[in-house]
Design a protein around this motif. Sequence first.
Motif, PDB file in Angstrom:
ATOM      1  N   SER A 111     -24.173  82.477  82.172  1.00 53.77           N
ATOM      2  CA  SER A 111     -25.557  82.049  82.029  1.00 53.77           C
ATOM      3  C   SER A 111     -25.772  80.823  82.904  1.00 53.77           C
ATOM      4  CB  SER A 111     -25.878  81.716  80.566  1.00 53.77           C
ATOM      5  OG  SER A 111     -27.154  81.115  80.463  1.00 53.77           O
ATOM      6  N   SER A 112     -26.986  80.700  83.463  1.00 52.63           N
ATOM      7  CA  SER A 112     -27.306  79.547  84.321  1.00 52.63           C
ATOM      8  C   SER A 112     -27.855  78.367  83.527  1.00 52.63           C
ATOM      9  CB  SER A 112     -28.328  79.968  85.385  1.00 52.63           C
ATOM     10  OG  SER A 112     -29.522  80.416  84.769  1.00 52.63           O
ATOM     11  N   ILE A 113     -27.969  78.485  82.195  1.00 50.59           N
ATOM     12  CA  ILE A 113     -28.454  77.371  81.375  1.00 50.59           C
ATOM     13  C   ILE A 113     -27.331  76.341  81.254  1.00 50.59           C
ATOM     14  CG2 ILE A 113     -29.352  76.704  79.128  1.00 50.59           C
ATOM     15  CD1 ILE A 113     -30.396  79.543  78.807  1.00 50.59           C
ATOM     16  N   PRO A 114     -27.524  75.098  81.695  1.00 50.47           N
ATOM     17  CA  PRO A 114     -26.407  74.145  81.738  1.00 50.47           C
ATOM     18  C   PRO A 114     -26.110  73.526  80.374  1.00 50.47           C
ATOM     19  CG  PRO A 114     -28.382  73.110  82.593  1.00 50.47           C
ATOM     20  CD  PRO A 114     -28.757  74.527  82.265  1.00 50.47           C
ATOM     21  N   ILE A 115     -24.865  73.038  80.248  1.00 49.37           N
ATOM     22  CA  ILE A 115     -24.439  72.196  79.120  1.00 49.37           C
ATOM     23  C   ILE A 115     -24.355  70.762  79.637  1.00 49.37           C
ATOM     24  CG2 ILE A 115     -22.608  71.733  77.451  1.00 49.37           C
ATOM     25  CD1 ILE A 115     -21.798  74.667  77.640  1.00 49.37           C
ATOM     26  N   ASN A 116     -25.049  69.856  79.006  1.00 47.48           N
ATOM     27  CA  ASN A 116     -25.069  68.454  79.440  1.00 47.48           C
ATOM     28  C   ASN A 116     -24.082  67.653  78.598  1.00 47.48           C
ATOM     29  OD1 ASN A 116     -27.846  69.561  80.251  1.00 47.48           O
ATOM     30  ND2 ASN A 116     -27.751  67.628  81.349  1.00 47.48           N
ATOM     31  N   LEU A 117     -23.080  67.069  79.266  1.00 50.20           N
ATOM     32  CA  LEU A 117     -22.048  66.262  78.608  1.00 50.20           C
ATOM     33  C   LEU A 117     -21.996  64.898  79.281  1.00 50.20           C
ATOM     34  CD1 LEU A 117     -19.599  65.841  76.728  1.00 50.20           C
ATOM     35  CD2 LEU A 117     -18.180  66.931  78.484  1.00 50.20           C
ATOM     36  N   ARG A 118     -22.037  63.851  78.461  1.00 49.45           N
ATOM     37  CA  ARG A 118     -21.954  62.469  78.965  1.00 49.45           C
ATOM     38  C   ARG A 118     -20.706  61.825  78.380  1.00 49.45           C
ATOM     39  NH1 ARG A 118     -27.142  58.767  78.339  1.00 49.45           N
ATOM     40  NH2 ARG A 118     -27.787  60.170  80.014  1.00 49.45           N
ATOM     41  N   ILE A 119     -19.876  61.248  79.259  1.00 51.95           N
ATOM     42  CA  ILE A 119     -18.625  60.604  78.834  1.00 51.95           C
ATOM     43  C   ILE A 119     -18.663  59.136  79.233  1.00 51.95           C
ATOM     44  CG2 ILE A 119     -16.127  60.539  79.164  1.00 51.95           C
ATOM     45  CD1 ILE A 119     -16.130  63.520  79.500  1.00 51.95           C
ATOM     46  N   TYR A 120     -18.501  58.273  78.227  1.00 48.68           N
ATOM     47  CA  TYR A 120     -18.400  56.825  78.443  1.00 48.68           C
ATOM     48  C   TYR A 120     -16.925  56.457  78.368  1.00 48.68           C
ATOM     49  CZ  TYR A 120     -23.394  56.864  77.328  1.00 48.68           C
ATOM     50  OH  TYR A 120     -24.733  57.106  77.311  1.00 48.68           O
ATOM     51  N   SER A 121     -16.428  55.711  79.362  1.00 47.25           N
ATOM     52  CA  SER A 121     -15.007  55.367  79.375  1.00 47.25           C
ATOM     53  C   SER A 121     -14.772  54.200  80.323  1.00 47.25           C
ATOM     54  CB  SER A 121     -14.170  56.581  79.797  1.00 47.25           C
ATOM     55  OG  SER A 121     -12.816  56.230  79.947  1.00 47.25           O
ATOM     56  N   PRO A 122     -13.797  53.356  80.016  1.00 49.50           N
ATOM     57  CA  PRO A 122     -13.433  52.289  80.972  1.00 49.50           C
ATOM     58  C   PRO A 122     -12.589  52.819  82.129  1.00 49.50           C
ATOM     59  CG  PRO A 122     -12.082  52.154  79.004  1.00 49.50           C
ATOM     60  CD  PRO A 122     -13.078  53.231  78.744  1.00 49.50           C
ATOM     61  N   HIS A 123     -12.137  54.081  82.050  1.00 51.94           N
ATOM     62  CA  HIS A 123     -11.257  54.639  83.071  1.00 51.94           C
ATOM     63  C   HIS A 123     -12.001  55.470  84.106  1.00 51.94           C
ATOM     64  CE1 HIS A 123      -8.181  53.330  80.310  1.00 51.94           C
ATOM     65  NE2 HIS A 123      -8.590  54.186  79.374  1.00 51.94           N
ATOM     66  N   VAL A 124     -13.311  55.466  84.088  1.00 45.27           N
ATOM     67  CA  VAL A 124     -14.078  56.294  85.029  1.00 45.27           C
ATOM     68  C   VAL A 124     -15.001  55.420  85.853  1.00 45.27           C
ATOM     69  CG1 VAL A 124     -14.000  58.272  83.479  1.00 45.27           C
ATOM     70  CG2 VAL A 124     -15.966  56.752  83.409  1.00 45.27           C
ATOM     71  N   LEU A 125     -15.362  55.960  87.010  1.00 44.59           N
ATOM     72  CA  LEU A 125     -16.438  55.385  87.806  1.00 44.59           C
ATOM     73  C   LEU A 125     -17.694  56.219  87.557  1.00 44.59           C
ATOM     74  CD1 LEU A 125     -14.656  54.688  91.206  1.00 44.59           C
ATOM     75  CD2 LEU A 125     -15.228  53.049  89.425  1.00 44.59           C
ATOM     76  N   SER A 126     -18.854  55.592  87.724  1.00 45.64           N
ATOM     77  CA  SER A 126     -20.111  56.288  87.449  1.00 45.64           C
ATOM     78  C   SER A 126     -20.290  57.445  88.432  1.00 45.64           C
ATOM     79  CB  SER A 126     -21.292  55.308  87.560  1.00 45.64           C
ATOM     80  OG  SER A 126     -21.199  54.329  86.555  1.00 45.64           O
ATOM     81  N   LEU A 127     -20.320  58.638  87.886  1.00 46.06           N
ATOM     82  CA  LEU A 127     -20.457  59.849  88.686  1.00 46.06           C
ATOM     83  C   LEU A 127     -21.274  60.870  87.909  1.00 46.06           C
ATOM     84  CD1 LEU A 127     -16.931  60.613  90.214  1.00 46.06           C
ATOM     85  CD2 LEU A 127     -18.991  60.056  91.466  1.00 46.06           C
ATOM     86  N   THR A 128     -21.877  61.786  88.625  1.00 39.98           N
ATOM     87  CA  THR A 128     -22.538  62.937  88.008  1.00 39.98           C
ATOM     88  C   THR A 128     -22.078  64.185  88.739  1.00 39.98           C
ATOM     89  OG1 THR A 128     -24.490  61.631  87.416  1.00 39.98           O
ATOM     90  CG2 THR A 128     -24.722  64.025  87.419  1.00 39.98           C
ATOM     91  N   LEU A 129     -21.315  65.025  88.044  1.00 45.36           N
ATOM     92  CA  LEU A 129     -20.774  66.235  88.647  1.00 45.36           C
ATOM     93  C   LEU A 129     -21.227  67.448  87.852  1.00 45.36           C
ATOM     94  CD1 LEU A 129     -18.033  64.062  88.399  1.00 45.36           C
ATOM     95  CD2 LEU A 129     -17.525  65.494  90.377  1.00 45.36           C
ATOM     96  N   ILE A 130     -21.283  68.599  88.540  1.00 46.83           N
ATOM     97  CA  ILE A 130     -21.633  69.863  87.892  1.00 46.83           C
ATOM     98  C   ILE A 130     -20.479  70.830  88.116  1.00 46.83           C
ATOM     99  CG2 ILE A 130     -23.261  71.783  87.802  1.00 46.83           C
ATOM    100  CD1 ILE A 130     -25.394  69.942  88.808  1.00 46.83           C
ATOM    101  N   ASP A 131     -19.824  71.213  87.031  1.00 46.23           N
ATOM    102  CA  ASP A 131     -18.733  72.183  87.105  1.00 46.23           C
ATOM    103  C   ASP A 131     -19.337  73.578  87.015  1.00 46.23           C
ATOM    104  OD1 ASP A 131     -16.271  73.319  87.197  1.00 46.23           O
ATOM    105  OD2 ASP A 131     -15.817  73.014  85.072  1.00 46.23           O
ATOM    106  N   LEU A 132     -19.151  74.379  88.073  1.00 43.72           N
ATOM    107  CA  LEU A 132     -19.730  75.718  88.142  1.00 43.72           C
ATOM    108  C   LEU A 132     -18.654  76.776  87.919  1.00 43.72           C
ATOM    109  CD1 LEU A 132     -22.000  75.166  91.273  1.00 43.72           C
ATOM    110  CD2 LEU A 132     -22.746  75.348  88.906  1.00 43.72           C
ATOM    111  N   PRO A 133     -19.030  77.977  87.467  1.00 37.38           N
ATOM    112  CA  PRO A 133     -18.036  79.040  87.279  1.00 37.38           C
ATOM    113  C   PRO A 133     -17.296  79.344  88.569  1.00 37.38           C
ATOM    114  CG  PRO A 133     -20.114  79.638  86.241  1.00 37.38           C
ATOM    115  CD  PRO A 133     -20.376  78.390  87.018  1.00 37.38           C
ATOM    116  N   GLY A 134     -16.022  79.691  88.426  1.00 40.64           N
ATOM    117  CA  GLY A 134     -15.206  80.011  89.583  1.00 40.64           C
ATOM    118  C   GLY A 134     -15.605  81.336  90.215  1.00 40.64           C
ATOM    119  N   ILE A 135     -15.487  81.403  91.541  1.00 43.94           N
ATOM    120  CA  ILE A 135     -15.846  82.609  92.282  1.00 43.94           C
ATOM    121  C   ILE A 135     -14.810  83.686  91.997  1.00 43.94           C
ATOM    122  CG2 ILE A 135     -16.311  83.544  94.571  1.00 43.94           C
ATOM    123  CD1 ILE A 135     -16.810  80.600  95.461  1.00 43.94           C
TER     124      ILE A 135
END
Length: 843
Positions: A111-135
Amino acid sequence: MEGLIPLVNRLQDAFAALGQNCLLDLPQIAVVGGQSAGKSSVLENCVSRDFLPRGSGIVTRRPLVLQLITAKTEYAEFLHCKGRKFTDFDEVRQEIEVETDRITGMNKGISSIPINLRIYSPHVLSLTLIDLPGITKVPVGDQPPDIEQQIRDMIMQFISRENCLILAVTPANTDLANSDALKLAKEVDPQGLRTIGVITKLDLMDEGTDAREILENKLLPLRRGYIGVVNRSQKDIDGKKDIKAALLAERKFFLSHPAYRHMADRMGTPYLQKVLNQQLTNHIRDTLPAFRSKLQSQLLSIEHEVEAYKNFRPEDPTRKTKALLQMVQQFSVDFEKRIEGSGDQVDTLELSGGAKINRIFHERFPFELVKMEFNEKELRREISYAIKNIHGIRQVLLTGLFTPDMAFEAIVKKQIVKLKGPCLKSVDLVMQELINTVKKCTKKLATYPRLCEETERIVAGYIREREEKTKDQVLLLIDIQVSYINTNHEDFIGFAKMYAAAELCQVSNELNLCPTAPSAQVIRKGWLTINNIGIMKGGSKEYWFVLTAESLSWYKDDEEKEKKYMLPLDNLKVRDVEKSFMSSKHIFALFNTEQRNVYKDYRFLELACDSQEEVDSWKASLLRAGVYPDKSATENEENGQADNFSMDPQLERQVETIRNLVDSYMSIINKCIRDLIPKTIMHLMINNVKEFINAELLAHLYSSEDQNTLMEESAEQAQRRDEMLRMYQALKEALAIIGDISTSTVSTPAPPPVDDSWLQQARRSPPPSPSTQRRPTLNNPPTRPLSGRGPAPAIPSPGPQSGAPPVPFRPGPLPPFPSGGEALGGPPQVPSRPTRAPPSVPR
């Protein structure tokens, strides 16, 4: 600068509730790669947590919008579980699986309807990524046969947006030329401005091989280059190996490997995080002005429609009353415009409304009237019977004393009564067109279904009432004509003239003289297709036809310069031809009643039109020219009796006299009926319906049902109003979010294009596989400085030095991960034109 990625995260939250209805491109990074390429492991390394579903086959079946935010505490939030904080990342994995199955089911669908997940952590840099299904290539289990195309369409839906950076993940143990991720990225980003290459599974390559040329951006160059990472193996994952330990092992691998130690500072997950953060921040800063303009233009496009919804109160009786008045008034205006021909929505596909009624009045109705006159033999037989019946027993004795008054009146009255059929048919046609017009006008009332139904029912019922009254009036007009035969009419030829005309006609027939030819008056012009010409003689072809009172001519074109043929109308009749299943045209044919050829060697001339209405119109025109439709008459006995009557010269003269009188008087009646019937229909039906809609429709609506029931909105309209209001609020919120951000910072230019002209020769043969790229030898130590070989087109180190860092004999303690507040280096730069020989050939 540091606030740009959180700003985009806030924008994504503002639009997440709208789903696919929001057509705005938010800056983001999409992770693309084949199944088992290591996409999920790269994301987990960026977060330093195990939180993504694992398994064989296709695991990621919905897009996962992953927002990483630097914070002092570590927890996760889902947009569909507002207010709930997940501190256990095993629960995060379970929630992703449950939410995926909720939409896609258990059958491995996507399905193309996305799941929105937000992770707060001291071990990450601020990023926004979209994990798509594998080809994937082959459907597995219950997957549909077109699963490959579905996944491809979903990936293209994200990466085709100009504001999306593409993270193309490719495993090192496969040929880079066969990378599905790079192939898709090349389709939407041929210049490579948005593509970042990631090479995984470097530790799984065959012994003696490496991916040095790929990572140095020499094999298949990208503007933004490649970054190598080492993920945990399946054994490490099953053994619950800590990600921090995996990052230390990754660092040790790059520092100790002879092919990668000179670029170790530009490899690994921490550097990938840093580069992605920098690239996304620069990308957001570059696209923010255009993004703001797009927001403003979209806001302006819906502002007018939303203005009517802002103070909308569904249960307000004042609003309902006002809306009812406006709807009825709009319906009245639309109906009148469609009848009078000044509507704002002009139908270009067919005649409708007033234009169709006009055609009924001036083409269809006259055609029906003329059709009543064509049966000459039957009329003459009726006249013969009438004359004999009037004489009765005195026939032999008093034939010479005969006066034709009674026979004339009997025949005329019978002919006038026959006009009732065409007149009533024209009333039915006009009534049907009025109802069709009402249905078209009520489409604008679709917002209120009950109001639409009641309006259509009330107006259609009134039209049928007026139809009955109009028919009564039409029949009354016919009865009026029957009640008195006015032989003193100024256009009536009279009995004396008829005797002279009959004698002249009889003499002409005896001498075989032709009657005076009518004037060559043009009756009709238009395009027709001659349908029955064989393929060997040119096949069906369209010509410009001109119909006069004495001939039918056709020309090459409408300039009428090159005449092809002229066909006299003498002894011609017209008949219908069945439509061929191979042709969409409607056909009629002309033939000679004396069994002669009509055109060259053809007994019939088949003519074709695009519609049945055109056929009927041409038939009406041919009737005016004296070409009547063919009607099969099998009354041989009656015809024989009629011939017996004709054997009496005196009777033949009387029949001819009355025939001419009937023809003269019926032409007067036809002219009168053709004028009166349209006027009657216009007055009693059309004008009355317009007055009813203007004056009485509203009262009938109030008396039929309660106002609240009439003005109840449709579910579709309520849903559209809610969507428009939510869209409007989201756009305003988005503009408020980016309103205070200064976009006057200097933008870092994109890396220059990679000069791959030296690859032209190599492209004539297949590119070498990474598994056999180079074998390190003692003669070419990996610690050799690069200065002797010229500047390499690899991604430079963020540090000030351009050479390779010294290689320590023993890996020391790792430096702390860069925090979000540290200054980032400039983007990777690649020389636009290398001044060295191909790097694969050492000097």
